[in-house]
Design a protein around this motif. Sequence first.
Motif, PDB file in Angstrom:
ATOM      1  N   TRP A 114       0.823  -1.204   0.000  1.00 47.81           N
ATOM      2  CA  TRP A 114       0.000   0.000   0.000  1.00 47.81           C
ATOM      3  C   TRP A 114       0.863   1.262   0.000  1.00 47.81           C
ATOM      4  O   TRP A 114       0.503   2.283  -0.604  1.00 47.81           O
ATOM      5  N   ALA A 115       1.998   1.201   0.658  1.00 45.20           N
ATOM      6  CA  ALA A 115       2.886   2.362   0.698  1.00 45.20           C
ATOM      7  C   ALA A 115       3.489   2.630  -0.683  1.00 45.20           C
ATOM      8  O   ALA A 115       3.597   3.791  -1.113  1.00 45.20           O
ATOM      9  N   ILE A 116       3.873   1.565  -1.379  1.00 47.33           N
ATOM     10  CA  ILE A 116       4.442   1.719  -2.720  1.00 47.33           C
ATOM     11  C   ILE A 116       3.380   2.234  -3.686  1.00 47.33           C
ATOM     12  O   ILE A 116       3.645   3.127  -4.510  1.00 47.33           O
ATOM     13  N   MET A 117       2.164   1.686  -3.595  1.00 48.01           N
ATOM     14  CA  MET A 117       1.077   2.151  -4.464  1.00 48.01           C
ATOM     15  C   MET A 117       0.761   3.621  -4.216  1.00 48.01           C
ATOM     16  O   MET A 117       0.553   4.387  -5.161  1.00 48.01           O
ATOM     17  N   THR A 118       0.726   4.009  -2.966  1.00 51.65           N
ATOM     18  CA  THR A 118       0.438   5.402  -2.627  1.00 51.65           C
ATOM     19  C   THR A 118       1.507   6.333  -3.178  1.00 51.65           C
ATOM     20  O   THR A 118       1.208   7.399  -3.726  1.00 51.65           O
ATOM     21  N   LEU A 119       2.766   5.922  -3.056  1.00 52.85           N
ATOM     22  CA  LEU A 119       3.864   6.739  -3.571  1.00 52.85           C
ATOM     23  C   LEU A 119       3.792   6.865  -5.096  1.00 52.85           C
ATOM     24  O   LEU A 119       3.924   7.972  -5.639  1.00 52.85           O
ATOM     25  N   LEU A 120       3.589   5.736  -5.783  1.00 46.28           N
ATOM     26  CA  LEU A 120       3.492   5.765  -7.243  1.00 46.28           C
ATOM     27  C   LEU A 120       2.374   6.687  -7.706  1.00 46.28           C
ATOM     28  O   LEU A 120       2.562   7.527  -8.603  1.00 46.28           O
ATOM     29  N   LEU A 121       1.218   6.542  -7.099  1.00 48.19           N
ATOM     30  CA  LEU A 121       0.055   7.310  -7.542  1.00 48.19           C
ATOM     31  C   LEU A 121       0.183   8.782  -7.159  1.00 48.19           C
ATOM     32  O   LEU A 121      -0.262   9.662  -7.906  1.00 48.19           O
ATOM     33  N   THR A 122       0.803   9.060  -6.015  1.00 48.60           N
ATOM     34  CA  THR A 122       1.004  10.455  -5.606  1.00 48.60           C
ATOM     35  C   THR A 122       1.901  11.190  -6.594  1.00 48.60           C
ATOM     36  O   THR A 122       1.612  12.313  -7.018  1.00 48.60           O
ATOM     37  N   LEU A 123       3.000  10.549  -6.973  1.00 47.91           N
ATOM     38  CA  LEU A 123       3.922  11.172  -7.929  1.00 47.91           C
ATOM     39  C   LEU A 123       3.256  11.359  -9.295  1.00 47.91           C
ATOM     40  O   LEU A 123       3.412  12.406  -9.931  1.00 47.91           O
ATOM     41  N   ALA A 124       2.516  10.331  -9.741  1.00 46.37           N
ATOM     42  CA  ALA A 124       1.832  10.429 -11.030  1.00 46.37           C
ATOM     43  C   ALA A 124       0.755  11.512 -10.999  1.00 46.37           C
ATOM     44  O   ALA A 124       0.577  12.248 -11.979  1.00 46.37           O
ATOM     45  N   THR A 125       0.037  11.628  -9.881  1.00 50.30           N
ATOM     46  CA  THR A 125      -1.003  12.642  -9.742  1.00 50.30           C
ATOM     47  C   THR A 125      -0.409  14.044  -9.772  1.00 50.30           C
ATOM     48  O   THR A 125      -0.939  14.949 -10.430  1.00 50.30           O
ATOM     49  N   TYR A 126       0.696  14.215  -9.094  1.00 57.15           N
ATOM     50  CA  TYR A 126       1.353  15.530  -9.091  1.00 57.15           C
ATOM     51  C   TYR A 126       1.789  15.922 -10.498  1.00 57.15           C
ATOM     52  O   TYR A 126       1.574  17.052 -10.935  1.00 57.15           O
ATOM     53  N   LEU A 303      -7.898  14.594  -8.185  1.00 56.61           N
ATOM     54  CA  LEU A 303      -7.777  14.002  -6.844  1.00 56.61           C
ATOM     55  C   LEU A 303      -8.816  12.905  -6.638  1.00 56.61           C
ATOM     56  O   LEU A 303      -8.521  11.857  -6.051  1.00 56.61           O
ATOM     57  N   GLY A 304     -10.030  13.142  -7.124  1.00 59.73           N
ATOM     58  CA  GLY A 304     -11.074  12.124  -6.994  1.00 59.73           C
ATOM     59  C   GLY A 304     -10.723  10.861  -7.751  1.00 59.73           C
ATOM     60  O   GLY A 304     -10.914   9.740  -7.250  1.00 59.73           O
ATOM     61  N   LEU A 305     -10.190  11.016  -8.958  1.00 60.54           N
ATOM     62  CA  LEU A 305      -9.776   9.855  -9.750  1.00 60.54           C
ATOM     63  C   LEU A 305      -8.658   9.088  -9.047  1.00 60.54           C
ATOM     64  O   LEU A 305      -8.685   7.853  -8.977  1.00 60.54           O
ATOM     65  N   SER A 306      -7.691   9.811  -8.533  1.00 65.59           N
ATOM     66  CA  SER A 306      -6.555   9.165  -7.867  1.00 65.59           C
ATOM     67  C   SER A 306      -7.001   8.388  -6.641  1.00 65.59           C
ATOM     68  O   SER A 306      -6.537   7.261  -6.407  1.00 65.59           O
ATOM     69  N   VAL A 307      -7.912   8.963  -5.885  1.00 69.13           N
ATOM     70  CA  VAL A 307      -8.426   8.270  -4.688  1.00 69.13           C
ATOM     71  C   VAL A 307      -9.185   7.012  -5.107  1.00 69.13           C
ATOM     72  O   VAL A 307      -9.044   5.953  -4.476  1.00 69.13           O
ATOM     73  N   CYS A 308      -9.976   7.100  -6.159  1.00 68.82           N
ATOM     74  CA  CYS A 308     -10.726   5.930  -6.634  1.00 68.82           C
ATOM     75  C   CYS A 308      -9.785   4.825  -7.104  1.00 68.82           C
ATOM     76  O   CYS A 308      -9.989   3.643  -6.783  1.00 68.82           O
ATOM     77  N   VAL A 309      -8.746   5.197  -7.871  1.00 67.01           N
ATOM     78  CA  VAL A 309      -7.770   4.209  -8.342  1.00 67.01           C
ATOM     79  C   VAL A 309      -7.077   3.543  -7.163  1.00 67.01           C
ATOM     80  O   VAL A 309      -6.951   2.308  -7.105  1.00 67.01           O
TER      81      VAL A 309
END
Length: 357
Positions: A114-126, A303-309
Amino acid sequence: MDRSISVSITYILCQAGLILFMYPTNIIGSTTESQWMPILLGVLVHFLMVWVLLMGLGAFPNQDMIAIFRQHGRGVAILLLTPVFAYLFMGGVIAVRSYAEIVTIIFLSETPSWAIMTLLLTLATYLASKGIESILRTGVIMFLLFIPLLCFILVASFQNADWRYIHPFFSKDFSFLKSMSYFNSYFAIGGVFVLFGFLQPIVTFTKKSIFLSSLCIVPVFFVSVYVPILTFGQDTSSQFIFPFVIAVDAVNLTWFMFDRLTMFFLLSIVIFILIFLSLVLWMLVILLKRSVCQRVSSTYVLLGLSVCVLTLCFFIPDWNAIDTLFTWNTPLRFFVLIIVPVSVFLLGIRAKRKESV
C-alpha cells in the motif's frame, strides 16, 4: 507549437515501460516455439492501428478525439468514449497494483504494497496536475537520463544467451491465436497510442515522427521475449512471473561497479510507468471535464480519480487477482485498439467526402 520530438520520446518511454514488464510473460505463455510469430503479428497490428488513427485524426485539424465524436452526435460520443474511459481507468488500476507488486518482490520485500502504491500514484497525480506540457518535458528529461542505461542493460542481458534455444525458428502452430495469454499481451501493444487522440490542439505532432518512434520500439518487443528464452529455455522461462527481470538479474558483470543491474533496470521501468500513469490520469481528467464534470475544478477531478484508483488497488489481494483483471480488461482493450481508431478513420473519410461535395 510542434512537439513531435517530445511526443515521440514520451511514447517510446511508455511503450518500453509496458513491454518490459508483463509482455514477455504473456508471449512465452502463449506458445512453446517460434515466439517471433505472435510478436510480429502484434507489432503489425500496432502499426496498422496507429496508422488508421493518425489518418483519421488528419481529417480533423486541431480537433481531438472527444471533439470529433461529439460533433457526430451525443450517442456516438457516449458509445465510443465510455469504453475508452473504462479502459484507461482499469489500465491505471492494473498498472499501479502490478508495478507495486514487482517492486515489492524484487527489492522492497519489507515495505507494504500500500505504501508503494500510494507513492506511485502520488507522484503520477502531481505530474498530471501540471498538464501535458510538463509531462512531455519530464519525459524528455527521463529519456536523456535513463534510455542510455536501459540500452546498455538490454545489450548486457544477452551475456548468458544460448542461441540453440532459438530453435525451432519456423512453426506451423498458430494455437497462440486461441490463447488468452496472447490476448493479454495486447496490453503493451495498445496501451499508449490512444494518447494521440487527446493531444490536438493542445500539442501538435507529425505522423512521420510517430512512425519513426514506433520503429524504435520494435526491437524491444523481440528482445524482451527472446532474452529469457535464450537464457533459460522455453520450459524454464514459462515458470517465471517476470522472466525478463530474472534474466537481467542473472547477468554478472565483474567490471561493473554495482552488484546488480536489476535495480537500475527496475528504476528505469518504474520511472517510465510514472510517466504512463500521469498520462492516463490526464486523459481521464480530460474525458470527465468534457463530459460530466464541466463545472468542477480539474484539481478536484484529478484528486477524486486518484483516490478511486488507489481505493480499488487496495481491494486487489494478490497476483492471481491482477491476472484476472488483465483477462477482464480484454474486451475493452480490443475495443480501444481496433474500434476507436477505425471509427475515427471512417468519420474522417466521411468528413472528406462532405468537403469534396
